[in-house]
Enzyme design. Structure first.
Site, PDB file in Angstrom:
ATOM      1  N   ARG A 110       0.841  -1.208   0.000  1.00 34.39           N
ATOM      2  CA  ARG A 110       0.000   0.000   0.000  1.00 34.39           C
ATOM      3  C   ARG A 110       0.877   1.260   0.000  1.00 34.39           C
ATOM      4  O   ARG A 110       0.453   2.325  -0.445  1.00 34.39           O
ATOM      5  CB  ARG A 110      -0.924  -0.010   1.232  1.00 34.39           C
ATOM      6  CG  ARG A 110      -1.745   1.261   1.383  1.00 34.39           C
ATOM      7  CD  ARG A 110      -3.031   1.029   2.163  1.00 34.39           C
ATOM      8  NE  ARG A 110      -2.823   0.549   3.517  1.00 34.39           N
ATOM      9  CZ  ARG A 110      -2.441   1.320   4.548  1.00 34.39           C
ATOM     10  NH1 ARG A 110      -2.201   2.593   4.370  1.00 34.39           N
ATOM     11  NH2 ARG A 110      -2.293   0.801   5.751  1.00 34.39           N
ATOM     12  N   TYR A 158     -12.853  18.256 -18.083  1.00 36.83           N
ATOM     13  CA  TYR A 158     -13.430  16.902 -18.210  1.00 36.83           C
ATOM     14  C   TYR A 158     -14.466  16.651 -17.108  1.00 36.83           C
ATOM     15  O   TYR A 158     -14.205  16.908 -15.921  1.00 36.83           O
ATOM     16  CB  TYR A 158     -12.279  15.889 -18.139  1.00 36.83           C
ATOM     17  CG  TYR A 158     -12.702  14.481 -17.832  1.00 36.83           C
ATOM     18  CD1 TYR A 158     -13.520  13.764 -18.706  1.00 36.83           C
ATOM     19  CD2 TYR A 158     -12.301  13.848 -16.661  1.00 36.83           C
ATOM     20  CE1 TYR A 158     -13.911  12.474 -18.416  1.00 36.83           C
ATOM     21  CE2 TYR A 158     -12.684  12.559 -16.362  1.00 36.83           C
ATOM     22  CZ  TYR A 158     -13.493  11.880 -17.246  1.00 36.83           C
ATOM     23  OH  TYR A 158     -13.883  10.603 -16.951  1.00 36.83           O
ATOM     24  N   ASP A 204      -3.555  18.511 -16.491  1.00 37.14           N
ATOM     25  CA  ASP A 204      -3.991  17.177 -16.912  1.00 37.14           C
ATOM     26  C   ASP A 204      -3.549  17.007 -18.356  1.00 37.14           C
ATOM     27  O   ASP A 204      -4.070  17.650 -19.265  1.00 37.14           O
ATOM     28  CB  ASP A 204      -5.519  17.092 -16.780  1.00 37.14           C
ATOM     29  CG  ASP A 204      -6.061  15.741 -17.220  1.00 37.14           C
ATOM     30  OD1 ASP A 204      -5.353  15.010 -17.944  1.00 37.14           O
ATOM     31  OD2 ASP A 204      -7.215  15.420 -16.857  1.00 37.14           O
ATOM     32  N   LYS A 212      -5.197   6.087 -20.462  1.00 35.53           N
ATOM     33  CA  LYS A 212      -5.234   6.575 -21.841  1.00 35.53           C
ATOM     34  C   LYS A 212      -3.909   6.260 -22.548  1.00 35.53           C
ATOM     35  O   LYS A 212      -3.541   5.108 -22.623  1.00 35.53           O
ATOM     36  CB  LYS A 212      -5.581   8.066 -21.829  1.00 35.53           C
ATOM     37  CG  LYS A 212      -6.816   8.413 -20.960  1.00 35.53           C
ATOM     38  CD  LYS A 212      -8.051   7.740 -21.476  1.00 35.53           C
ATOM     39  CE  LYS A 212      -9.341   7.957 -20.720  1.00 35.53           C
ATOM     40  NZ  LYS A 212      -9.365   8.210 -19.308  1.00 35.53           N
TER      41      LYS A 212
HETATM   42  C1  LIG Z   1      -8.887  14.429 -19.757  1.00 31.09           C
HETATM   43  C2  LIG Z   1      -9.152  13.310 -18.790  1.00 31.09           C
HETATM   44  N1  LIG Z   1      -8.600  13.377 -17.566  1.00 31.09           N
HETATM   45  C3  LIG Z   1      -8.818  12.415 -16.641  1.00 31.09           C
HETATM   46  C4  LIG Z   1      -9.598  11.320 -16.924  1.00 31.09           C
HETATM   47  C5  LIG Z   1      -9.817  10.311 -15.829  1.00 31.09           C
HETATM   48  O1  LIG Z   1      -9.167   9.166 -16.110  1.00 31.09           O
HETATM   49  P1  LIG Z   1      -9.291   7.844 -15.213  1.00 31.09           P
HETATM   50  O2  LIG Z   1     -10.629   7.267 -15.512  1.00 31.09           O
HETATM   51  O3  LIG Z   1      -8.169   7.004 -15.686  1.00 31.09           O
HETATM   52  O4  LIG Z   1      -9.165   8.264 -13.786  1.00 31.09           O
HETATM   53  C6  LIG Z   1     -10.174  11.202 -18.193  1.00 31.09           C
HETATM   54  C7  LIG Z   1     -11.040  10.041 -18.516  1.00 31.09           C
HETATM   55  O5  LIG Z   1     -11.662   9.975 -19.546  1.00 31.09           O
HETATM   56  C8  LIG Z   1      -9.948  12.234 -19.153  1.00 31.09           C
HETATM   57  O6  LIG Z   1     -10.493  12.189 -20.368  1.00 31.09           O
END
Ligand SMILES: Cc1ncc(COP(=O)(O)O)c(C=O)c1O
Length: 377
Positions: free
Chosen positions: A44, A94, A166, A191
């Site tokens: 952990r 997002y 991000d 992603k």
């Molecule tokens: C721009 C962006 N940031 C963050 C995320 C969150 O990703 P996760 O589901 O891997 O936490 C996504 C998911 O689609 C995203 O498109």
């Protein structure tokens, strides 16, 4: 079992929750020595697979402070914010991040407010006395609005506010936000970093070692640490990241140019197209002449029925509401990422019923064009 004489070329999956110590003296060294004296204790807190992932992402991002691999990006905000702090974000953020901030972090006493990205650069005007952090994306989802990263970083710096970027749509092959002056970079490793649609993970890395330490502490204490298998899969994905990003980007440009000329398409949103309003900014800011594999389109017949027909006809762009896998896919933002908004709010953001988002994979481009042609014709 003593595995000392075995030297695997690839780091194995350390599917263990705990590591053994030879003596009480060794246990004491683990707790007191810098970096635990190179030892591992409890998964952990840390394990070799997550360490390998973070080390590699930190290297790609130039993040001297290191970071953490988690199941979610929450750690990035929590590392620097506490009850009473305020986070400023673009309205285009997002939807999942909005939910995280508005529904979960709000319960911890962290406030959030949103302003359109075009206005966000005036941080002095939109900040509150308790603003601690600005969170923004390099390319917005789904309409690919391009962030002016250096400009935002400078505004934040002038105000003494931290900046978390991000970079999930771009990966470190297309952008290195710490070079602009950002403080932390967050990737949904689900992603492009992972790249094969077979894991969910987040990685946050920081410039400042103090923030890096805080990130790891939060992941340990909140139980956010990424599991060994998912860490291992992400590391394997990273080994082909550069190649994949090139192919994703080349294919997306070919697809965007094809769509831009097709009579069934009203508008294409891809920063690699000269007609995209953010093209010059993207060109000056994105690395290696690449613009990524994400694009969106608006059908000329701007209706949900037309979107459904496209989804039914296309064979190579299945409806799968994630992105960035080696195989192409398509997403419909209205009932997924932008489900929580009213129709009026979606329209204000330009998300009309005929808007579809494509994640262009690394297939043979001619096959993608043939599939799109038959689906649109
Ligand atoms: C721009 C962006 N940031 C963050 C995320 C969150 O990703 P996760 O589901 O891997 O936490 C996504 C998911 O689609 C995203 O498109």
């Amino acid at each position: 079992m003593d595995l000392t004489p075995i030297h695997p070329k690839v780091t194995p999956i350390y599917q263990t929750s705990v590591f053994k110590f030879a003596s009480l003296a060794e246990l004491e060294t683990y707790y007191t020595a810098p970096d635990h004296g190179g030892m591992y204790g409890y998964s952990r807190s840390e394990h070799p697979n997550s360490d390998e992932l973070v080390t590699e992402v930190a290297r790609l991002e130039g993040a001297a402070g290191g970071g953490v691999a988690t199941g979610a990006g929450l750690a990035g905000v929590l590392a620097v914010c506490q009850a009473g702090d305020h986070v400023l974000c673009p309205a285009e953020l997002y939807g999942g991040s909005v939910v995280l901030l508005s529904k979960e972090l709000s319960r911890l006493g962290i406030e959030t407010s949103y302003v359109p990205l075009a206005d966000l650069y005036d941080v002095a005007r939109h900040r509150r006395p308790n603003t601690k952090l600005v969170l923004a994306e390099v390319l917005s989802n789904p309409l690919l609005v391009v962030l002016d990263g250096p400009r935002l970083a400078q505004s934040c710096r002038e105000q003494g506010i931290l900046l978390l970027i991000d970079s999930s749509f771009t990966s470190p092959i297309l952008t290195r936000p710490l070079d602009w002056g950002a403080d932390m970079v967050w990737h949904s490793a689900t992603k492009y970093l992972g790249g094969h649609s077979d894991l969910t993970a987040g990685v946050v890395v920081a410039r400042d070692p103090e923030i890096g330490r805080h990130l790891r502490r939060i992941a340990t204490n909140l139980g956010l640490m990424l599991a060994p298998l998912d860490s291992w899969l992400a590391v394997r994905g990273l080994k082909t990241l550069r190649l994949r990003m090139r192919q994703h980007s080349e294919n997306a440009l070919v697809v965007a140019r094809f769509l831009a000329k097709h009579p069934a398409i009203a508008q294409v949103f891809y920063p690699g197209l000269e007609t995209h309003p953010g093209h010059e900014l993207a060109e000056s800011q994105l690395l290696n002449g690449l613009y990524g594999g994400m694009l969106s389109l608006r059908l000329a017949d701007d209706t949900m029925a037309a979107a459904e027909r496209f989804i039914q006809q296309s064979q190579l762009f299945p409806l799968a509401p994630s992105l960035a896998g080696v195989a192409s896919s398509c997403s419909y933002p209205r009932p997924t990422s932008h489900r929580g908004l009213t129709e009026a709010q979606r329209r204000a953001l330009g998300i009309t019923p005929g808007v579809l988002r494509l994640s262009v994979g690394i297939e043979e481009p001619a096959e993608l064009l043939a599939d799109l042609a038959q689906a649109l014709d």
